[in-house]
Design a protein around this motif. Structure first.
Motif, PDB file in Angstrom:
ATOM      1  N   TYR A  44       0.866  -1.180   0.000  1.00 25.43           N
ATOM      2  CA  TYR A  44       0.000   0.000   0.000  1.00 25.43           C
ATOM      3  C   TYR A  44       0.900   1.227   0.000  1.00 25.43           C
ATOM      4  N   VAL A  45       0.867   1.961  -1.093  1.00 25.79           N
ATOM      5  CA  VAL A  45       1.748   3.108  -1.286  1.00 25.79           C
ATOM      6  C   VAL A  45       1.282   4.276  -0.419  1.00 25.79           C
ATOM      7  N   LEU A  46       2.237   4.945   0.216  1.00 30.98           N
ATOM      8  CA  LEU A  46       1.935   6.074   1.092  1.00 30.98           C
ATOM      9  C   LEU A  46       2.117   7.427   0.419  1.00 30.98           C
ATOM     10  N   ASP A  47       2.908   7.494  -0.631  1.00 31.54           N
ATOM     11  CA  ASP A  47       3.236   8.757  -1.282  1.00 31.54           C
ATOM     12  C   ASP A  47       3.596   8.464  -2.740  1.00 31.54           C
TER      13      ASP A  47
ATOM     14  N   PHE B 111      -6.041  -3.232   9.988  1.00 34.60           N
ATOM     15  CA  PHE B 111      -5.003  -2.622   9.159  1.00 34.60           C
ATOM     16  C   PHE B 111      -5.349  -1.164   8.869  1.00 34.60           C
ATOM     17  N   TRP B 112      -6.573  -0.909   8.417  1.00 34.54           N
ATOM     18  CA  TRP B 112      -6.960   0.462   8.075  1.00 34.54           C
ATOM     19  C   TRP B 112      -7.038   1.350   9.310  1.00 34.54           C
ATOM     20  N   ARG B 113      -7.474   0.807  10.430  1.00 34.40           N
ATOM     21  CA  ARG B 113      -7.479   1.612  11.664  1.00 34.40           C
ATOM     22  C   ARG B 113      -6.057   2.000  12.046  1.00 34.40           C
ATOM     23  N   ARG B 114      -5.118   1.065  11.918  1.00 38.21           N
ATOM     24  CA  ARG B 114      -3.712   1.344  12.239  1.00 38.21           C
ATOM     25  C   ARG B 114      -3.133   2.380  11.269  1.00 38.21           C
ATOM     26  N   MET B 115      -3.427   2.222   9.999  1.00 41.69           N
ATOM     27  CA  MET B 115      -2.953   3.188   8.999  1.00 41.69           C
ATOM     28  C   MET B 115      -3.487   4.588   9.319  1.00 41.69           C
ATOM     29  N   ASP B 116      -4.739   4.657   9.695  1.00 36.11           N
ATOM     30  CA  ASP B 116      -5.351   5.945  10.037  1.00 36.11           C
ATOM     31  C   ASP B 116      -4.698   6.522  11.287  1.00 36.11           C
TER      32      ASP B 116
ATOM     33  N   GLY C 279      -1.508   8.080  10.612  1.00 34.90           N
ATOM     34  CA  GLY C 279      -1.567   9.192   9.664  1.00 34.90           C
ATOM     35  C   GLY C 279      -1.059   8.806   8.294  1.00 34.90           C
ATOM     36  N   TRP C 280      -1.150   7.517   7.953  1.00 33.72           N
ATOM     37  CA  TRP C 280      -0.617   7.014   6.698  1.00 33.72           C
ATOM     38  C   TRP C 280      -1.686   6.794   5.642  1.00 33.72           C
ATOM     39  N   CYS C 281      -2.888   7.155   5.920  1.00 36.38           N
ATOM     40  CA  CYS C 281      -3.934   7.076   4.897  1.00 36.38           C
ATOM     41  C   CYS C 281      -4.827   8.298   5.050  1.00 36.38           C
ATOM     42  N   ARG C 282      -5.524   8.587   4.016  1.00 36.19           N
ATOM     43  CA  ARG C 282      -6.423   9.738   4.045  1.00 36.19           C
ATOM     44  C   ARG C 282      -7.733   9.330   3.372  1.00 36.19           C
TER      45      ARG C 282
ATOM     46  N   PHE D  97       0.595  14.335   3.013  1.00 36.51           N
ATOM     47  CA  PHE D  97      -0.716  14.957   2.855  1.00 36.51           C
ATOM     48  C   PHE D  97      -0.741  16.479   2.984  1.00 36.51           C
ATOM     49  N   SER D  98       0.400  17.147   2.839  1.00 31.45           N
ATOM     50  CA  SER D  98       0.390  18.606   2.941  1.00 31.45           C
ATOM     51  C   SER D  98      -0.444  19.223   1.818  1.00 31.45           C
ATOM     52  N   GLU D  99      -0.351  18.662   0.606  1.00 29.48           N
ATOM     53  CA  GLU D  99      -1.139  19.215  -0.498  1.00 29.48           C
ATOM     54  C   GLU D  99      -2.631  18.962  -0.297  1.00 29.48           C
TER      55      GLU D  99
END
Length: 172
Positions: free
Chosen positions: A34-37, A69-74, A77-80, A126-128
């Motif tokens: 799962y790509v982060l950037d 997995f998605w809760r941990r990513m959230d 701060g690794w998913c939006r 996620f700055s943009e």
């Protein structure tokens, strides 16, 4: 959930999609990366026919069930999980593939604003997105879609206003 597809096209036009850059990723359920950037560059490369990209793994979370997995990513701060309207969505709506990413024209506007010197690139993720959300509250989507150049000029003016001072990379 989204990219600015106009920005993807711009990267292809400028040949930046082919730049060799390793994308940060997390190993998730079923061993998938799962790509982060670097989503815009990866989308551009994929449109150019590339099927493989170099990633560097920042964490292995494949032991977690899908929901955890998605809760941990959230939490990290690794998913939006926000759609093209800036609305939070359930994790089940997260795209599994790059081609499934939605188009957020305000992401393209934020990128153009940065390229025009409206703000500097921030090291954080996620700055943009934060800039896109800010611009979304001040510029009509119809203008972004109808007259992108005028929307960029308007965004440049907004970037100089005091309410933009707290955004990442702001010069205010």
């Amino acid at each position: 959930m989204t990219v600015g597809w106009r920005e993807v096209a711009e990267k292809r036009r400028r040949g930046l999609g082919t730049a060799a850059r390793s994308a940060p990723a997390v190993i998730g359920p079923k061993g998938s990366a799962y790509v982060l950037d670097c989503h815009h560059s990866l989308c551009a490369r994929q449109q150019q026919g590339e099927t493989v990209a170099e990633v560097h793994i920042v964490e292995d979370l494949q032991h977690l069930p899908h929901a955890a997995f998605w809760r941990r990513m959230d939490h990290l701060g690794w998913c939006r999980p926000y759609d093209a309207n800036g609305q939070r969505r359930a994790f089940r709506h997260m795209p599994e593939r790059l081609v499934e990413l939605g188009d957020d024209p305000f992401r393209s506007l934020a990128s153009a604003l940065r390229h025009q010197g409206g703000f500097s690139k921030s090291a954080g993720l996620f700055s943009e997105f934060r800039w896109a959300d800010h611009l979304r509250t001040h510029i009509a989507q119809a203008l972004v879609e109808r007259d992108f150049e005028t929307a960029v000029e308007t965004a440049l003016q907004l970037a100089r206003r005091p309410e933009a001072a707290g955004l990442p990379g702001s010069f205010g």
